[in-house]
Design a protein around this motif. Sequence first.
Motif, PDB file in Angstrom:
ATOM      1  N   ASP A 226       0.871  -1.450  -0.018  1.00  0.00           N
ATOM      2  CA  ASP A 226       0.051   0.046  -0.125  1.00  0.00           C
ATOM      3  C   ASP A 226       0.928   1.304  -0.111  1.00  0.00           C
ATOM      4  O   ASP A 226       1.413   1.667   0.834  1.00  0.00           O
ATOM      5  N   PHE A 227       0.906   2.027  -1.202  1.00  0.00           N
ATOM      6  CA  PHE A 227       1.818   3.098  -1.393  1.00  0.00           C
ATOM      7  C   PHE A 227       0.942   4.479  -1.109  1.00  0.00           C
ATOM      8  O   PHE A 227       1.427   5.470  -1.436  1.00  0.00           O
ATOM      9  N   SER A 228      -0.226   4.404  -0.526  1.00  0.00           N
ATOM     10  CA  SER A 228      -1.459   5.540  -0.500  1.00  0.00           C
ATOM     11  C   SER A 228      -0.906   6.580   0.177  1.00  0.00           C
ATOM     12  O   SER A 228      -1.732   7.660   0.222  1.00  0.00           O
ATOM     13  N   VAL A 229      -0.280   6.265   1.523  1.00  0.00           N
ATOM     14  CA  VAL A 229      -0.172   7.372   2.091  1.00  0.00           C
ATOM     15  C   VAL A 229       0.779   8.587   1.626  1.00  0.00           C
ATOM     16  O   VAL A 229       1.607   8.456   0.770  1.00  0.00           O
ATOM     17  N   PRO A 230       0.386   9.847   1.802  1.00  0.00           N
ATOM     18  CA  PRO A 230       0.913  10.970   1.069  1.00  0.00           C
ATOM     19  C   PRO A 230       2.467  11.475   1.475  1.00  0.00           C
ATOM     20  O   PRO A 230       2.653  11.057   2.547  1.00  0.00           O
ATOM     21  N   GLY A 231       2.991  11.966   0.471  1.00  0.00           N
ATOM     22  CA  GLY A 231       4.466  12.362   0.675  1.00  0.00           C
ATOM     23  C   GLY A 231       4.603  13.230   1.734  1.00  0.00           C
ATOM     24  O   GLY A 231       5.687  13.515   2.470  1.00  0.00           O
ATOM     25  N   HIS A 232       3.811  14.296   2.188  1.00  0.00           N
ATOM     26  CA  HIS A 232       4.115  15.127   2.886  1.00  0.00           C
ATOM     27  C   HIS A 232       4.360  14.820   4.468  1.00  0.00           C
ATOM     28  O   HIS A 232       4.389  15.320   5.395  1.00  0.00           O
ATOM     29  N   GLY A 233       3.848  13.767   4.571  1.00  0.00           N
ATOM     30  CA  GLY A 233       4.411  12.970   6.231  1.00  0.00           C
ATOM     31  C   GLY A 233       5.451  12.570   6.473  1.00  0.00           C
ATOM     32  O   GLY A 233       6.142  12.025   7.327  1.00  0.00           O
ATOM     33  N   LEU A 234       6.403  12.349   5.359  1.00  0.00           N
ATOM     34  CA  LEU A 234       7.572  11.695   5.127  1.00  0.00           C
ATOM     35  C   LEU A 234       8.924  12.914   5.299  1.00  0.00           C
ATOM     36  O   LEU A 234       8.854  13.794   4.440  1.00  0.00           O
ATOM     37  N   LEU A 235       9.921  12.514   5.913  1.00  0.00           N
ATOM     38  CA  LEU A 235      10.935  13.168   6.303  1.00  0.00           C
ATOM     39  C   LEU A 235      12.193  12.630   6.064  1.00  0.00           C
ATOM     40  O   LEU A 235      12.293  11.509   6.818  1.00  0.00           O
ATOM     41  N   LEU A 236      13.188  13.218   5.220  1.00  0.00           N
ATOM     42  CA  LEU A 236      14.465  12.541   5.342  1.00  0.00           C
ATOM     43  C   LEU A 236      14.971  13.082   6.287  1.00  0.00           C
ATOM     44  O   LEU A 236      15.401  14.380   6.533  1.00  0.00           O
ATOM     45  N   VAL A 237      15.565  12.328   7.308  1.00  0.00           N
ATOM     46  CA  VAL A 237      16.035  13.048   8.654  1.00  0.00           C
ATOM     47  C   VAL A 237      17.718  13.244   8.381  1.00  0.00           C
ATOM     48  O   VAL A 237      18.251  14.416   8.825  1.00  0.00           O
ATOM     49  N   LYS A 238      18.147  12.249   7.910  1.00  0.00           N
ATOM     50  CA  LYS A 238      19.891  12.448   7.723  1.00  0.00           C
ATOM     51  C   LYS A 238      20.310  11.654   6.597  1.00  0.00           C
ATOM     52  O   LYS A 238      19.989  10.417   6.436  1.00  0.00           O
ATOM     53  N   VAL A 239      21.309  12.064   6.144  1.00  0.00           N
ATOM     54  CA  VAL A 239      22.412  11.379   5.191  1.00  0.00           C
ATOM     55  C   VAL A 239      23.658  10.822   5.959  1.00  0.00           C
ATOM     56  O   VAL A 239      24.320  11.834   6.515  1.00  0.00           O
ATOM     57  N   GLU A 240      23.868   9.894   6.243  1.00  0.00           N
ATOM     58  CA  GLU A 240      25.218   9.341   6.920  1.00  0.00           C
ATOM     59  C   GLU A 240      26.505   9.063   6.006  1.00  0.00           C
ATOM     60  O   GLU A 240      26.201   8.321   5.173  1.00  0.00           O
ATOM     61  N   TYR A 241      27.624   9.884   6.535  1.00  0.00           N
ATOM     62  CA  TYR A 241      28.712   9.327   5.880  1.00  0.00           C
ATOM     63  C   TYR A 241      29.804   8.688   6.787  1.00  0.00           C
ATOM     64  O   TYR A 241      29.533   8.603   8.004  1.00  0.00           O
ATOM     65  N   PRO A 242      30.994   7.999   6.357  1.00  0.00           N
ATOM     66  CA  PRO A 242      31.590   7.167   7.330  1.00  0.00           C
ATOM     67  C   PRO A 242      32.279   8.372   8.304  1.00  0.00           C
ATOM     68  O   PRO A 242      32.455   9.724   7.870  1.00  0.00           O
ATOM     69  N   GLU A 243      32.751   7.945   9.545  1.00  0.00           N
ATOM     70  CA  GLU A 243      33.387   8.640  10.696  1.00  0.00           C
ATOM     71  C   GLU A 243      34.545   9.294   9.857  1.00  0.00           C
ATOM     72  O   GLU A 243      35.306   8.710   9.183  1.00  0.00           O
ATOM     73  N   GLY A 244      34.655  10.742  10.184  1.00  0.00           N
ATOM     74  CA  GLY A 244      35.760  11.399   9.849  1.00  0.00           C
ATOM     75  C   GLY A 244      35.740  11.950   8.358  1.00  0.00           C
ATOM     76  O   GLY A 244      36.710  12.502   7.690  1.00  0.00           O
ATOM     77  N   TYR A 245      34.769  11.602   7.566  1.00  0.00           N
ATOM     78  CA  TYR A 245      34.389  11.684   6.019  1.00  0.00           C
ATOM     79  C   TYR A 245      34.782  13.211   5.685  1.00  0.00           C
ATOM     80  O   TYR A 245      35.575  13.484   4.734  1.00  0.00           O
ATOM     81  N   PHE A 246      34.241  14.127   6.494  1.00  0.00           N
ATOM     82  CA  PHE A 246      34.413  15.293   6.111  1.00  0.00           C
ATOM     83  C   PHE A 246      35.648  16.098   6.652  1.00  0.00           C
ATOM     84  O   PHE A 246      35.796  17.268   6.222  1.00  0.00           O
ATOM     85  N   GLU A 247      36.290  15.303   7.353  1.00  0.00           N
ATOM     86  CA  GLU A 247      37.599  16.002   7.796  1.00  0.00           C
ATOM     87  C   GLU A 247      38.915  15.590   6.711  1.00  0.00           C
ATOM     88  O   GLU A 247      39.927  16.216   6.838  1.00  0.00           O
ATOM     89  N   LYS A 248      38.410  14.645   5.702  1.00  0.00           N
ATOM     90  CA  LYS A 248      39.440  14.173   4.957  1.00  0.00           C
ATOM     91  C   LYS A 248      39.603  15.144   3.546  1.00  0.00           C
ATOM     92  O   LYS A 248      38.536  14.649   2.414  1.00  0.00           O
ATOM     93  N   VAL A 249      39.977  16.313   3.670  1.00  0.00           N
ATOM     94  CA  VAL A 249      40.030  17.131   2.309  1.00  0.00           C
ATOM     95  C   VAL A 249      41.389  17.278   1.904  1.00  0.00           C
ATOM     96  O   VAL A 249      42.587  17.406   2.552  1.00  0.00           O
TER      97      VAL A 249
END
Length: 249
Positions: A226-249
């Motif tokens: 059943d895919f009938s529930v509407p989109g506005h109830g859905l929230l993408l909370v977080k996209v997760e990356y490996p630990e320290g990912y943003f420190e490796k520049v």
Amino acid sequence: MARYFIEVSYKGARYAGFQVQDNVLTIQSEVEKALAVYFRQPVALSGSSRTDSGVHARQNFFQFDGDFAVPDRAMYNLNAILPGDIAINSIRKMRDDAHCRFDAIAREYEYTIYKMKDPFIADRAYFFPYTVDEGVLQEAASVIKEYTDFTSFSKRNTQVKTFNCKIIYSEWERRDDCLVYRVKANRFLRGMVRGLTGTMLRVGRGKMTIDDLRRVIEAKDCTGADFSVPGHGLLLVKVEYPEGYFEKV
């Protein structure tokens, strides 16, 4: 040429989804428009996690490559250009081989329903004025963790190589007068969270049994979900990356 990640949050009510599409308003088209105004040249974006029409995000990412300077004030100025329902939370310079989609290791979603009419959450939760068995809902959420093949919860005409997803957690949580389905996985299929939510609500209302839910999953056929529930109830909370990912520049 340098690579940058843009972290965004948005309310999806006005938009036809995350990814750019012809002749409709999307999150990507609005951010690209703002970048073009600010940098005075076209800036092509790639996204991390596509969200459907009406779906919101507390955290999502774009990436772009540029041979121009991105000053510290860019985030402030871009937010002044963007409409009020889209916000840039950070702009980070990344390694040249960084990829906001393929380097992500998990995504977290929430779907919120409420039983009593409430105008203050009507645009970000699903009004569901029916009695549901919360214990059965929790049992259904636990059953979902037992499986890896979610063909039955993928909308048709989606081009993916595999329907396998590793569920990290799947649970219902009561928050005041709302019920929230929380789910985290390494990846999600198109329409998957809404399909899971809608099908579990049928179980919670006694329209399906736990055994019926298992049969739907094992059938690998989306016509049973059943895919009938509407989109506005859905929230993408977080996209997760490996630990320290943003420190490796």
